[in-house]
Design an enzyme around this catalytic site. Structure first.
Site, PDB file in Angstrom:
ATOM      1  N   HIS A 133       0.779  -1.122   0.049  1.00  0.00           N
ATOM      2  CA  HIS A 133       0.016   0.002  -0.080  1.00  0.00           C
ATOM      3  C   HIS A 133       0.863   1.350  -0.046  1.00  0.00           C
ATOM      4  O   HIS A 133       2.290   1.120   0.135  1.00  0.00           O
ATOM      5  CB  HIS A 133      -0.913  -0.117   1.238  1.00  0.00           C
ATOM      6  CG  HIS A 133      -2.135  -0.516   1.050  1.00  0.00           C
ATOM      7  ND1 HIS A 133      -3.130  -0.427  -0.082  1.00  0.00           N
ATOM      8  CD2 HIS A 133      -2.545  -1.943   1.728  1.00  0.00           C
ATOM      9  CE1 HIS A 133      -4.200  -1.332  -0.018  1.00  0.00           C
ATOM     10  NE2 HIS A 133      -3.820  -2.035   0.881  1.00  0.00           N
ATOM     11  N   ASP A 163       0.312   7.266  -3.465  1.00  0.00           N
ATOM     12  CA  ASP A 163      -0.542   6.863  -4.389  1.00  0.00           C
ATOM     13  C   ASP A 163      -0.930   8.019  -5.335  1.00  0.00           C
ATOM     14  O   ASP A 163      -0.897   7.758  -6.604  1.00  0.00           O
ATOM     15  CB  ASP A 163      -2.006   6.482  -3.558  1.00  0.00           C
ATOM     16  CG  ASP A 163      -2.136   5.184  -3.201  1.00  0.00           C
ATOM     17  OD1 ASP A 163      -1.231   4.358  -3.302  1.00  0.00           O
ATOM     18  OD2 ASP A 163      -3.198   4.717  -2.448  1.00  0.00           O
TER      19      ASP A 163
END
Length: 410
Positions: A133, A163
């Site tokens: 992640h 991200d």
């Protein structure tokens, strides 16, 4: 025919293979800029865990429903790819190929296609197949290590740094550069391998230069921009809120020190890092004497480089952001407006978040892909093509139908 939108990418067609994380945000940015983005959703959803009507990363898009594991699923995606300029996918390495919609198959149908791949670790390397992640990607790059107090674990910067900054924005820059090449004389399509880890490394370019020059210490909370400096940080006010200070240049610092009420001897500690702890304590003590609103009013209109720390709900009401329409309201939802701004071809929010499969008939007509219509009696294909004007209740948590096939390694 549906309008392509009033942005600089009007007329550009994008296929997004649905997932979660940075790939949908990248596709949203392209849609905000006017591209005609068709999101290929699958039965069961992508697993973001909120009602699709609230998923703002799917605004300005249209959605069709395709089961890539069904016999005709890959062929339908290839039909779309043949008519597209850009395709974006965020699967783990090898999954798109296994599903029959990898770069080789798509470029065979459309040699000028830009095939954008969004992963956490990249398409190759020892970690390519491993899950992760945002926080794990930025951890190994050194980027996470610079965030937070020196005597505490690194602070978690939501999932904005990895991200979206290291992932989505690099993917968008990559596919637009590749599109420019594909449309040039002698140009051709190609694959863009955008990895969150690569982007996070690249974002720290200035810090690596400072490190090499001896102007940055390789430890947290000891540098000018990482909280080590007492005149670049955040301080609590008397009402439990915070003020942000960025008074780096001398003239800005002088104004800051004067308005804050520091005496000359204390203010002079700026020039002696050995006294920075003393200066920080003094600054913190002063900020605790008034409320955030009082300090905001005091520093208003000055060049002291001080601003109130606002919450997500407070930010749209800030006078500057309101004056620039940095937030907009569409379909009953307050949301960030498209950025950046263009003088001749401004972007806009034109459509609410796409609901899975709701635009199949429209896309089938506009892109001339009849196979998207499907059987209207098929329960897997939604027949309600309306968008709620103002959604009222988030749905419960959703789960991806096939996590391994739906995610970048994350």
């Amino acid at each position: 025919m549906a309008a392509a939108g009033n942005g600089p990418l009007g007329g550009v067609r994008v296929v997004e293979l649905a997932g979660i994380g940075p790939a949908p945000f990248a596709a949203m940015l392209l849609a905000d800029l006017g591209a005609d983005v068709v999101r290929v959703d699958r039965p069961g959803g992508a697993g973001i865990g909120i009602d699709p009507a609230y998923d703002l990363t799917n605004r300005n898009k249209r959605s069709v429903l395709v089961d890539l594991k069904a016999g005709d699923g890959p062929a339908t995606v290839l039909d779309l790819a043949e008519r597209a300029d850009i395709l974006i996918e965020g699967y783990r390495p090898g999954v798109a190929e296994r599903l029959g919609v990898g770069p080789r198959a798509c470029l065979a149908r459309n040699p000028r296609l830009v095939y954008g791949r969004m992963t956490g670790w990249g398409q190759d390397g020892p970690l390519a197949a491993r899950a992760g992640h945002d926080i794990t990607y930025i951890a190994v790059t050194g980027t996470l290590s610079v965030i937070g107090a020196p005597d505490e674990p690194p602070a978690v910067p939501a999932n904005l740094l990895g991200d979206y900054a290291g992932g989505s924005l690099y993917l968008v820059a990559g596919v637009l550069a590749a599109l420019h090449h594909a449309r040039s004389e002698g140009g051709a399509g190609q694959v863009v391998d955008a990895a969150v880890a690569d982007g996070a490394v690249h974002l720290a370019t200035m810090l690596h230069g400072m490190l090499a020059a001896g102007a940055w210490q390789d430890r947290r909370g000891a540098n000018l921009l990482d909280g080590g400096c007492p005149f670049y940080g955040a301080y609590e006010t008397s009402d439990g809120h915070h003020m942000a200070v960025g008074a780096l240049e001398q003239r800005f610092y002088d104004e800051f020190a004067r308005l804050l009420g520091l005496d000359d001897e204390t203010a002079a500690a700026r020039h002696d890092p050995a006294r920075w702890a003393e200066l920080r304590d003094a600054v913190a003590a002063r900020f605790r004497t008034r409320t955030r609103a009082e300090w905001t009013a005091l520093f208003e209109g000055t060049d002291a480089c001080v601003a109130p720390v606002l919450s997500l709900r407070e930010a749209p009401g800030h006078p500057h952001l309101a004056a620039r329409s940095a937030f907009t309201r569409h379909g009953g939802l307050t949301q960030p407006a498209p950025a950046p701004r263009f003088s001749a071809t401004p972007g806009s929010v034109r459509r609410p978040p796409a609901r899975p499969g709701a635009d199949a008939a429209e896309v089938a007509r506009d892109w001339d892909v009849p196979g998207l219509n499907g059987d209207p009696a098929d329960p897997a294909r939604p027949t309600d093509t309306t968008h709620p004007a103002a959604p009222t209740r988030p749905a419960g948590p959703a789960h991806p139908a096939d996590p391994a096939a739906d995610r970048r390694p994350s």
